[in-house]
Write an enzyme that holds these catalytic residues in place. Sequence first.
Site: not given
Ligand code: GAR
Length: 215
Positions: A117, A95-96, A98, A15-17, A119
């Site tokens: 999203n 990570m699903r 959709i 959940g850093s984003n 990526h």
């Molecule tokens: C992030 O690096 C995001 O870009 C990636 O998962 C990480 C989640 O980090 N997403 C994917 O790979 C989607 N295909 P977070 O939980 O710290 O936000």
Amino acid sequence: MRSLTPIAILASGRGSNFDVLARAAREGRLAADIRLVISDRADAPVLEKAARLGIEVLHIASPGRGPEDRELHDAQVVAALQNRGVEWVVLAGYMRVISHVLLEAFRDSRGFTRVVNIHPALLPAFPGMNAYRQAFEYGAQVTGVTVHLGELEVDSGPIVAQAGFSLEGCRSADEVEGRGLEVEHRLYPQALDGLLRGRFKVERTPKGRLRVLPS
Ligand code: GAR
């Protein structure tokens, strides 16, 4: 005109984003009212982070791994989103894969989905899982981050914003990820804010793909 758009964040892990989006919303840099955070994983740290901020959280477990299970799961997600008046769905480390059930529930009359999203690569390079590791192991000199809209084929939807960075001096995939997350955390709130404020136009590329441009 109403200034805050009701959104939900779907996330599976750390959940850093989510953190940076929630902070940007609090500080008025993201025109969003985060109504809900949904995770497919009961133990995802993002759920605790959101609950601590007083945001409603839901864990919706997947009934299984097949395509039908995916649709059933998405139907539950859509019901929860629609009940709360959510207008844009923000995937942040969700990570699903959709299904059309979620995509069609949030398809705008202009053709694109209101599903966003992030990526961790410059799409169409390195789609799928562990994209920072993929770039490092491939020997790429440059990689980056893409914000795009959701479509059925994974990591294929219209590109909204991209930012690249150099891998020079990176000695591990973890170092690449550290650099990449800094880029994600700058790019996502900014790109999402533009979408929520309607500051974009949609065009067709010569190949018939949708292209989303700032306006
Ligand atoms: C992030 O690096 C995001 O870009 C990636 O998962 C990480 C989640 O980090 N997403 C994917 O790979 C989607 N295909 P977070 O939980 O710290 O936000």
